[in-house]
Design a protein around this motif. Sequence first.
Motif, PDB file in Angstrom:
ATOM      1  N   VAL A  32      -0.382   9.871 -24.921  1.00  0.00           N
ATOM      2  CA  VAL A  32       0.390   9.273 -23.836  1.00  0.00           C
ATOM      3  C   VAL A  32       0.347   7.743 -23.921  1.00  0.00           C
ATOM      4  N   VAL A  33       1.530   7.128 -23.761  1.00  0.00           N
ATOM      5  CA  VAL A  33       1.646   5.667 -23.766  1.00  0.00           C
ATOM      6  C   VAL A  33       2.535   5.237 -22.604  1.00  0.00           C
ATOM      7  N   ASP A  34       2.522   3.945 -22.309  1.00  0.00           N
ATOM      8  CA  ASP A  34       3.356   3.411 -21.238  1.00  0.00           C
ATOM      9  C   ASP A  34       4.834   3.466 -21.626  1.00  0.00           C
ATOM     10  N   PHE A  35       5.670   3.653 -20.617  1.00  0.00           N
ATOM     11  CA  PHE A  35       7.114   3.775 -20.832  1.00  0.00           C
ATOM     12  C   PHE A  35       7.825   3.431 -19.525  1.00  0.00           C
ATOM     13  N   GLY A  36       9.060   2.963 -19.633  1.00  0.00           N
ATOM     14  CA  GLY A  36       9.890   2.785 -18.436  1.00  0.00           C
ATOM     15  C   GLY A  36       9.758   1.432 -17.798  1.00  0.00           C
ATOM     16  N   GLU A  37      10.351   0.419 -18.414  1.00  0.00           N
ATOM     17  CA  GLU A  37      10.284  -0.951 -17.909  1.00  0.00           C
ATOM     18  C   GLU A  37      11.011  -1.082 -16.574  1.00  0.00           C
ATOM     19  N   TYR A  38      10.296  -1.615 -15.566  1.00  0.00           N
ATOM     20  CA  TYR A  38      10.924  -1.882 -14.275  1.00  0.00           C
ATOM     21  C   TYR A  38      10.107  -2.951 -13.562  1.00  0.00           C
ATOM     22  N   GLY A  39      10.760  -4.059 -13.227  1.00  0.00           N
ATOM     23  CA  GLY A  39      10.081  -5.105 -12.478  1.00  0.00           C
ATOM     24  C   GLY A  39       8.890  -5.704 -13.186  1.00  0.00           C
ATOM     25  N   GLY A  40       8.945  -5.765 -14.510  1.00  0.00           N
ATOM     26  CA  GLY A  40       7.850  -6.364 -15.266  1.00  0.00           C
ATOM     27  C   GLY A  40       6.710  -5.435 -15.586  1.00  0.00           C
ATOM     28  N   LYS A  41       6.812  -4.169 -15.188  1.00  0.00           N
ATOM     29  CA  LYS A  41       5.774  -3.188 -15.490  1.00  0.00           C
ATOM     30  C   LYS A  41       6.384  -1.947 -16.114  1.00  0.00           C
ATOM     31  N   LYS A  42       5.592  -1.267 -16.908  1.00  0.00           N
ATOM     32  CA  LYS A  42       5.986   0.034 -17.439  1.00  0.00           C
ATOM     33  C   LYS A  42       5.496   1.079 -16.442  1.00  0.00           C
ATOM     34  N   LEU A  43       6.391   1.539 -15.584  1.00  0.00           N
ATOM     35  CA  LEU A  43       5.985   2.450 -14.513  1.00  0.00           C
ATOM     36  C   LEU A  43       5.798   3.879 -15.002  1.00  0.00           C
ATOM     37  N   GLY A  44       6.558   4.254 -16.043  1.00  0.00           N
ATOM     38  CA  GLY A  44       6.529   5.634 -16.514  1.00  0.00           C
ATOM     39  C   GLY A  44       5.551   5.852 -17.650  1.00  0.00           C
ATOM     40  N   LEU A  45       5.623   7.041 -18.221  1.00  0.00           N
ATOM     41  CA  LEU A  45       4.757   7.428 -19.328  1.00  0.00           C
ATOM     42  C   LEU A  45       5.568   8.196 -20.359  1.00  0.00           C
ATOM     43  N   ALA A  46       5.135   8.125 -21.607  1.00  0.00           N
ATOM     44  CA  ALA A  46       5.753   8.902 -22.673  1.00  0.00           C
ATOM     45  C   ALA A  46       4.648   9.585 -23.469  1.00  0.00           C
ATOM     46  N   GLY A  47       4.988  10.715 -24.045  1.00  0.00           N
ATOM     47  CA  GLY A  47       3.995  11.440 -24.830  1.00  0.00           C
ATOM     48  C   GLY A  47       4.625  12.589 -25.581  1.00  0.00           C
ATOM     49  N   THR A  48       3.775  13.372 -26.198  1.00  0.00           N
ATOM     50  CA  THR A  48       4.202  14.466 -27.064  1.00  0.00           C
ATOM     51  C   THR A  48       3.751  15.793 -26.488  1.00  0.00           C
ATOM     52  N   LEU A  49       4.647  16.749 -26.446  1.00  0.00           N
ATOM     53  CA  LEU A  49       4.270  18.099 -26.022  1.00  0.00           C
ATOM     54  C   LEU A  49       3.364  18.739 -27.074  1.00  0.00           C
TER      55      LEU A  49
END
Length: 267
Positions: free
Chosen positions: A137-154
């Motif tokens: 899992v890594v950071d994802f989803g740029e919004y307002g200067g922060k990566k609010l979301g997450l990305a990863g592999t099933l």
Amino acid sequence: MTASNPNTAAPARTQVGVPRDELVRWLNEYLDTDAFSDVSLNGLQIEGKDRVTRVAASVDSSLRSIQAAADAGADLLLTHHGLFWGKPLAVTGPHGRRIKAALDAGLSLYASHLPLDYHREVGNNAMMAKALGLEDVVDFGEYGGKKLGLAGTLPRELDLQDFADRIQKLTGEICLVHSGSHPFVHRIGISSGEGAGLVPEAARMGLDTLLTGEPAHKYFHDAFEYGVNAIFAGHYETEVFGVRALAAKLEEEFGLPWQFIHQPTGL
């Protein structure tokens, strides 16, 4: 309609309650509330009783949610969408009735918007990633200067429809699926609520699928043109996870029983 935590046992401390201000300080620190620039007024929005013996949690601060929390005997209502959004509002009409209902019941209202989307332990995106068993899992989803979301592999690749069915079981709602030409799902990005504009970022990261809440007309063509699957599981349904997990955390830390006020919007 409400759904209760089945574990109603609580330490003796809850017989007299926990000081409201102690809970607010703990929540502000735990959620790192001051670190976020947000149109939402995050934190304590309405000050109720001095002590809290029971907590309610709801996605929205609607009049129905406030009344249901009061009827359940809650002293504190945790919400993702509070009552104050970047500009002063007259305490009249529906807005005034919501505030009056809370004040009449002695109910404190605590709202956490972006901090609860972001939080890596009890946040909306973290809880969905955990439920899906995402790895690497890594950071994802740029919004307002922060990566609010997450990305990863099933853990294993899934057929797109099988994955959509899995999300439907997780949320209880039928998903809208835009196939971006990937027949299988393996590397996904998660952004609760309004994340339709994140398809380009997902493509840059080599993700095959974006899981978010609601679609937006201006981003309609992105999934098809960037070749990234987009699964829209509902704004409300992707944001039930954080308030429930946060209420459970309060029970763990303070022994406070809690109740989830479930009022789906279908959006």
